[in-house]
Design an enzyme around this catalytic site. Structure first.
Site, PDB file in Angstrom:
ATOM      1  CB  CYS A 391      -2.122  -0.826  -4.536  1.00  0.00           C
ATOM      2  SG  CYS A 391      -0.912  -0.362  -5.904  1.00  0.00           S
ATOM      3  CG  HIS A 526       1.087  -3.597  -2.286  1.00  0.00           C
ATOM      4  ND1 HIS A 526      -0.108  -4.651  -2.811  1.00  0.00           N
ATOM      5  CD2 HIS A 526       1.304  -3.325  -3.548  1.00  0.00           C
ATOM      6  CE1 HIS A 526      -0.562  -4.493  -3.901  1.00  0.00           C
ATOM      7  NE2 HIS A 526       0.356  -3.720  -4.596  1.00  0.00           N
ATOM      8  CD  GLU A 528      -0.584  -6.012   0.550  1.00  0.00           C
ATOM      9  OE1 GLU A 528      -0.873  -4.685   0.998  1.00  0.00           O
ATOM     10  OE2 GLU A 528      -0.925  -6.152  -0.652  1.00  0.00           O
TER      11      GLU A 528
END
Ligand code: GLN
Length: 557
Positions: A391, A526, A528
């Protein structure tokens, strides 16, 4: 009122004595154990604070904001739920006092209460119960819903939630509910003893509200709850001894469910709920934990961010590192380093970042520390150290490349410098008029199409992927050609959309060609948020693989 889904059972988890006691991991572990016995579960967190969601909170306050596929900005406990279970998470899975009051006040303005005085009981408590019921409206086949109440019993702000649970239990029948209270049993060094008194007081506070816990989970730090303390808690709290569960600190966290299984937590819960303790199978999870524990090779990653003072500010990234370690049979030693120290005139990246095998720049907002991040991105690019940007980590990489490879000296993001002559990162048209901060970013899962023959394509092994977003600014397509032609840049993933009959591409992943850098990859989304220990995230896996290769090469030289 009887619940329409008569088969559905509920587990409610409360916390006692102190906050941050690990209720989220208790719930997630229990969810895993119940799933391993073939039950379908749903999970929910209710937070007693007045923010409508945690999206507007500083990570120093609250830790990471976890984003769901449907674009809700939620509590980081949902991240635990996702990493341990298959529960479907959406905006229904997290609610707050603020969100509940918002709905009630809106209804009052619409005249929905027909002239009645609107009160905490029954209107707020009814809305809390509505939200618990709404969790499973789209999922007919859920057997058990696990609902975690944030905060600590005794807080003023959790009272309406506990009152709603007391009522809910009567609504659906006590045989369909299991209450779990997670408390701290502190060790007092001078007495060389674990003390159960705070737990007794906390359970008393819960009983004053009309809730008798069925199970008590005692957090005891490094110590083990002895027989005597177990009996004491059982006696004073009116809970059978087999329902007093010891939760010692256990590392890695993925081994925690195994500790609960040893104590038959799932069997006890199922018997309270009147459900059969079907044959369970945890073998895949157990072998994942074995792989995690037994890895000997280490790789060192420097993770650059600005919320490094809060251990949970980058929770999902930390966990995604662990998962990528499992996939690569190694331990990922990550260290979060404050980007501010690399600001011009302060530390030089080469003085601090030697000895790491990969560099990650994480997400972030605002001005502080951004020039430090740009300096680190430059260092990673010029020194051929594997680089992964997430990001803001992609945005600073693009700013750095614009300044140092494209000759655009003052290139910037308009988030930091709205007057920059080279806005390589800027706002999408639809973001331009927005002033409200809550829930107005590009949020949630978007389709991303990958370009063959790229690091990204190799990592995912497929063309179409969905990843979750949480940002306002984007790569400015006016600079795309320069990036590809002058910087050996590759746009390896895009989101295609129609805007007023025009096809538009939003740049989602960028890379540098492998002939100029061994692994330089950054994404606007993102990754994750979708990583789990059983399904490590592909970009993280490849980044760690590149870091291992970098380590090997450097050790040989
Ligand atoms: N501040 C940047 C934006 O809003 C990046 C956000 C992030 O890293 N999540 O676009």
């Amino acid at each position: 009122m009887a619940d329409s889904k008569s088969h559905l059972k509920y587990i409610f988890t409360t916390g006692g004595v102190v906050s941050s006691i690990g209720k989220g991991i208790v719930c997630a572990s229990l969810g895993l154990l119940l799933e391993s016995r073939g039950y379908k579960i749903a999970m929910m967190k209710m937070d007693p604070y007045i923010n409508v969601d945690p999206g507007t909170m500083n990570p120093f306050e609250h830790g990471e904001v976890f984003v769901t596929d449907d674009g809700a900005e939620t509590d980081l406990d949902l991240g635990h739920y996702q990493r341990f279970t298959h529960a479907k998470l959406s905006r229904r899975s997290n609610t707050t006092t603020g969100a509940i009051y918002n709905t009630v006040i809106q209804k009052e303005r619409e005249g929905a209460y027909l002239g009645k005085t609107v009160q905490v009981i029954p209107h707020i408590t009814d809305e809390i119960k509505n939200r618990i019921r709404a969790l499973t409206v789209d999922e007919d086949d859920v057997d058990i819903a696990i609902v975690e109440i944030g905060g600590t019993v005794g807080d003023i702000e959790s009272l309406p939630f506990l009152e709603a649970l007391r009522q809910f239990r009567l609504d659906i029948g006590p045989e369909n509910c299991c209450f779990i209270h997670v408390t701290l049993v502190p060790y007092i060094e001078a007495a060389n003893e674990l003390k159960t008194k705070p737990t007794q007081h906390s359970v008393r506070a819960l009983r004053d509200i009309g809730i008798q816990p069925n199970i008590i989970v005692c957090r005891t730090g490094k110590n083990k709850l002895g027989r005597e303390q177990r009996q004491k808690v059982a006696l004073f709290c009116d809970v059978p001894e087999n329902a007093i569960i010891n939760a010692q600190d256990i590392s890695p966290i993925y081994a925690i469910p195994l500790n609960f299984k040893k104590q038959d937590l799932d069997v006890t819960v199922l018997s309270i709920l009147g459900l059969e303790a079907r044959e369970g199978n945890l073998s895949e999870w157990t072998s994942m934990v074995d792989r995690l524990v037994s890895a000997t090779e280490e790789v060192r990653i420097a993770a650059i961010g600005k919320y490094t003072g809060h251990s949970d500010a980058y929770k999902s990234i930390n966990e995604a590192f662990v998962h990528a370690g499992i996939a690569n049979n190694c331990k990922v030693k990550y260290e979060w380093i404050d980007s501010e120290q690399f600001e011009p005139g302060k530390e030089k990246p080469e003085d601090i970042l030697q000895g790491y095998h990969g560099i990650l720049i994480g997400p972030g907002f605002g001005t502080r520390g951004i020039e430090g991040k740009i300096n680190v991105a430059k260092f990673a690019r010029e020194n051929h150290i594997p680089y992964f940007g997430i990001c803001l980590g992609m945005q600073v990489a693009m700013i750095e490349i614009a300044r140092n490879c494209l000759g655009l000296k003052d290139a910037h993001t308009t988030e930091v410098n709205p007057q920059t002559p080279h806005p390589i990162i800027s706002l999408l048209t639809e973001q331009k008029g927005i002033s409200s901060k809550g829930g107005t970013m590009r949020l949630g899962a978007y389709l991303c199409e990958l370009q063959p023959d790229t690091f990204a394509y190799k990592a995912y092994g497929q063309q179409s992927i969905y990843e979750r977003h949480r940002h306002r600014y984007e790569f400015n397509n006016a600079y795309r050609e320069n990036f590809e032609k002058q910087a050996n840049g590759v746009i390896s993933g895009v989101h295609r959309r129609k805007l007023m009959d025009m096809e538009e591409e939003l740049v989602e992943i960028i890379e540098l060609k492998p002939d100029i850098h061994p692994w330089f990859c950054a994404c606007q989304f993102h990754p994750e948020f979708k990583s789990t220990p059983m399904k490590p995230q592909p970009l993280f896996c490849n980044f760690i693989q590149a870091a291992l290769e970098y380590k090997k090469c450097n050790e040989q030289h």
